[in-house]
Design a protein around this motif. Structure first.
Motif, short mmCIF file in Angstrom:
data_model
loop_
_atom_site.label_atom_id
_atom_site.label_comp_id
_atom_site.label_asym_id
_atom_site.label_seq_id
_atom_site.Cartn_x
_atom_site.Cartn_y
_atom_site.Cartn_z
N MET A 1 59.32 52.16 33.18
CA MET A 1 58.31 51.67 34.11
C MET A 1 58.69 52.01 35.55
SD MET A 1 56.83 47.80 34.64
CE MET A 1 56.04 47.79 33.04
N ILE A 2 59.97 51.86 35.87
CA ILE A 2 60.44 52.16 37.23
C ILE A 2 60.27 53.65 37.52
CG2 ILE A 2 62.45 52.23 38.74
CD1 ILE A 2 63.44 49.71 37.36
N LEU A 3 60.61 54.49 36.53
CA LEU A 3 60.47 55.94 36.73
C LEU A 3 59.00 56.32 36.91
CD1 LEU A 3 63.07 57.36 34.16
CD2 LEU A 3 63.25 57.28 36.67
N GLN A 4 58.12 55.66 36.17
CA GLN A 4 56.68 55.93 36.32
C GLN A 4 56.20 55.57 37.72
OE1 GLN A 4 54.88 53.76 33.09
NE2 GLN A 4 54.99 55.50 31.68
N PHE A 5 56.69 54.44 38.22
CA PHE A 5 56.31 54.01 39.56
C PHE A 5 56.79 55.01 40.61
CE2 PHE A 5 57.57 51.89 43.52
CZ PHE A 5 56.34 51.40 43.93
N ILE A 6 58.05 55.46 40.46
CA ILE A 6 58.61 56.42 41.41
C ILE A 6 57.81 57.73 41.38
CG2 ILE A 6 60.62 57.87 41.92
CD1 ILE A 6 62.37 55.55 40.95
N LYS A 7 57.45 58.15 40.18
CA LYS A 7 56.67 59.39 40.05
C LYS A 7 55.30 59.24 40.68
CE LYS A 7 55.05 62.74 36.62
NZ LYS A 7 54.98 63.07 35.17
N LYS A 8 54.67 58.09 40.45
CA LYS A 8 53.32 57.86 40.98
C LYS A 8 53.33 57.69 42.49
CE LYS A 8 49.37 54.72 40.60
NZ LYS A 8 48.83 53.48 39.98
N GLU A 9 54.34 57.01 43.00
CA GLU A 9 54.42 56.73 44.44
C GLU A 9 55.62 57.44 45.06
OE1 GLU A 9 52.04 55.29 45.84
OE2 GLU A 9 50.99 54.32 44.19
N ALA A 10 55.69 58.74 44.82
CA ALA A 10 56.85 59.52 45.26
C ALA A 10 57.01 59.50 46.78
CB ALA A 10 56.73 60.96 44.76
N VAL A 11 55.90 59.56 47.51
CA VAL A 11 55.97 59.60 48.97
C VAL A 11 56.49 58.26 49.50
CG1 VAL A 11 54.66 59.86 51.10
CG2 VAL A 11 54.13 61.30 49.13
N PHE A 12 55.98 57.17 48.95
CA PHE A 12 56.48 55.86 49.37
C PHE A 12 57.96 55.71 49.05
CE2 PHE A 12 57.74 51.63 47.83
CZ PHE A 12 57.73 50.95 49.04
N PHE A 13 58.35 56.13 47.85
CA PHE A 13 59.76 55.99 47.45
C PHE A 13 60.66 56.79 48.38
CE2 PHE A 13 63.45 57.38 44.94
CZ PHE A 13 63.97 56.14 44.59
N ALA A 14 60.23 58.00 48.75
CA ALA A 14 61.02 58.81 49.68
C ALA A 14 61.11 58.13 51.04
CB ALA A 14 60.39 60.20 49.81
N ALA A 15 59.99 57.60 51.52
CA ALA A 15 59.99 56.92 52.82
C ALA A 15 60.87 55.68 52.79
CB ALA A 15 58.56 56.54 53.21
N SER A 325 48.82 68.22 51.75
CA SER A 325 47.95 67.07 52.01
C SER A 325 47.87 66.25 50.74
CB SER A 325 46.55 67.53 52.43
OG SER A 325 45.65 66.44 52.44
N LEU A 326 48.04 64.95 50.87
CA LEU A 326 47.95 64.08 49.69
C LEU A 326 46.55 64.13 49.08
CD1 LEU A 326 49.99 60.98 50.91
CD2 LEU A 326 50.77 62.90 49.50
#
Length: 376
Positions: A1-15, A325-326
């Motif tokens: 589930m955590i990996l799915q979240f990171i993949k879906k919200e990659a830009v937020f995770f990087a920020a 562009s997102l």
């Protein structure tokens, strides 16, 4: 589930990761609150809420179906669909324009046995949304942020970008030659939104006007955000649930990261030496890697007199790679989700065609930028 979240919200995770790492060098204090541009967050929240309410009413979809019903050929239909994205993105953002009209495009054209035309239309819609949205402060998040920071009147802001938008409009018209003028298919009907009363639509329109007044600095942005929150809490809480809160959190994370970086003198001096005088180039290149919204937040603290160049650069930089562009990622996700059902060309072919068209537009915009720079 955590990996799915990171993949879906990659830009937020990087920020978030950048903000977290930078906090080891600049420990958290009350100063962090001053890093965050609360005005930008308030107006972004308000606009997402109002535009989400309009989408829930089916307003944009109904307008699109109505206009598509007035044309008589596949080329004319593609023209309407593409320029719906171009012009609507100026007011409802590039993301929302694509979320609204790309599914409509696939619905209208997908059953006509013209898969290549569907793919090309979606690609041109994506370019249209990214280039139309660059013209106004409302068009995309980076414009909202820079408009607030630059403190320009609306028409002065528009004049900066107008030559680039005109060139893109002409370029999109030229690209339509690739679409054959065949007999039009029967347009689809808009989805049933009977539950959306006219009174609600009028109220939401009033909220949109309120947002415009906040953008042009006639009323405080927090007042606008509070009004939108109150009205939607009463009329349609589901809209509030579908606001892109991750985008707001991404902004906050980047504000903290760039604020911390600016507080570290050696790094700040290094980045200022690289960015100042090269804002356009830095914006275009960084946008290709991290997308243009994060690039804006990252580069802005290290510009001085080059904010106008940064504005042009991050908007032009939305063209090029798929991640520039997102909004482009949104198009690709919608296309990929419908590819097998509609027997559309492969994702690889989409990416190859997308890259060619985007790079050509980016080259022409850069050429125009050079010519305008010489003319000054």
């Amino acid at each position: 589930m955590i990996l799915q979240f990171i993949k879906k919200e990659a830009v937020f995770f990087a920020a978030f990761t950048c903000a977290l790492l930078s906090s080891f060098f600049v420990p958290p204090t009350q100063q962090y609150l001053t890093y965050i541009d609360w005005n930008t967050l308030c107006i972004l929240f308000a606009l997402m809420g109002v535009v989400g309410a309009f989408r829930a009413c089916g307003l944009f979809e109904k307008a699109g179906v109505f206009l598509c019903g007035k044309v008589s050929s596949i080329r004319a239909l593609s023209f309407v669909l593409i320029f719906l994205c171009f012009f609507s993105s100026m007011f409802i953002t590039n993301d929302v324009a694509l979320l609204t009209f790309i599914p409509l495009t696939i619905e209208l054209l997908g059953g006509a046995g013209i898969p290549n035309i569907v793919m090309l239309t979606v690609i041109l819609q994506t370019i249209a949304a990214n280039t139309g949205s660059m013209l106004t402060p409302l068009g995309n998040p980076q414009n909202l942020f820079l408009f607030e920071k630059m403190g320009l009147p609306v028409f002065d802001f528009i004049k900066i970008i107008l030559p680039y938008s005109i060139l893109c409009f002409i370029g999109l018209c030229v690209c339509l030659v690739r679409i054959p003028a065949k007999k039009q298919i029967q347009p689809a009907t808009a989805r049933n939104t009977a539950g959306a009363s006219r009174l609600k639509t009028v109220i939401y329109f009033c909220l949109f006007v309120l947002c415009l007044l906040a953008v042009v600095r006639l009323i405080p942005k927090w007042v606008c955000a509070l009004c939108v929150l109150t009205v939607l809490s009463i009329l349609d809480r589901k809209v509030l649930a579908h606001i892109d809160y991750m985008l707001l959190l991404t902004f906050m994370a980047f504000f903290i990261f760039t604020g911390n970086i600016a507080a570290i003198t050696p790094i700040k001096s290094f980045l200022m030496n690289i960015v100042q005088g090269n804002e356009y180039t830095a914006a275009v290149i960084s946008s290709q890697i991290i997308s243009n919204v994060p690039a804006t937040l990252l580069l802005y603290p290290f510009t001085s007199a080059g904010t106008q160049e940064l504005l042009i650069g991050v908007n032009a930089g939305g063209l090029g790679t798929l991640v520039a562009s997102l909004a482009s990622l949104i198009s690709f996700k919608i296309y990929a989700a419908n590819r097998e059902k509609r027997a559309l060309p492969s994702g690889g072919r989409y990416l190859a065609t997308f890259s060619v068209y985007n790079i050509v537009f980016l080259v022409f915009l850069t050429g125009l930028h050079i010519l305008l720079h010489i003319a000054r």
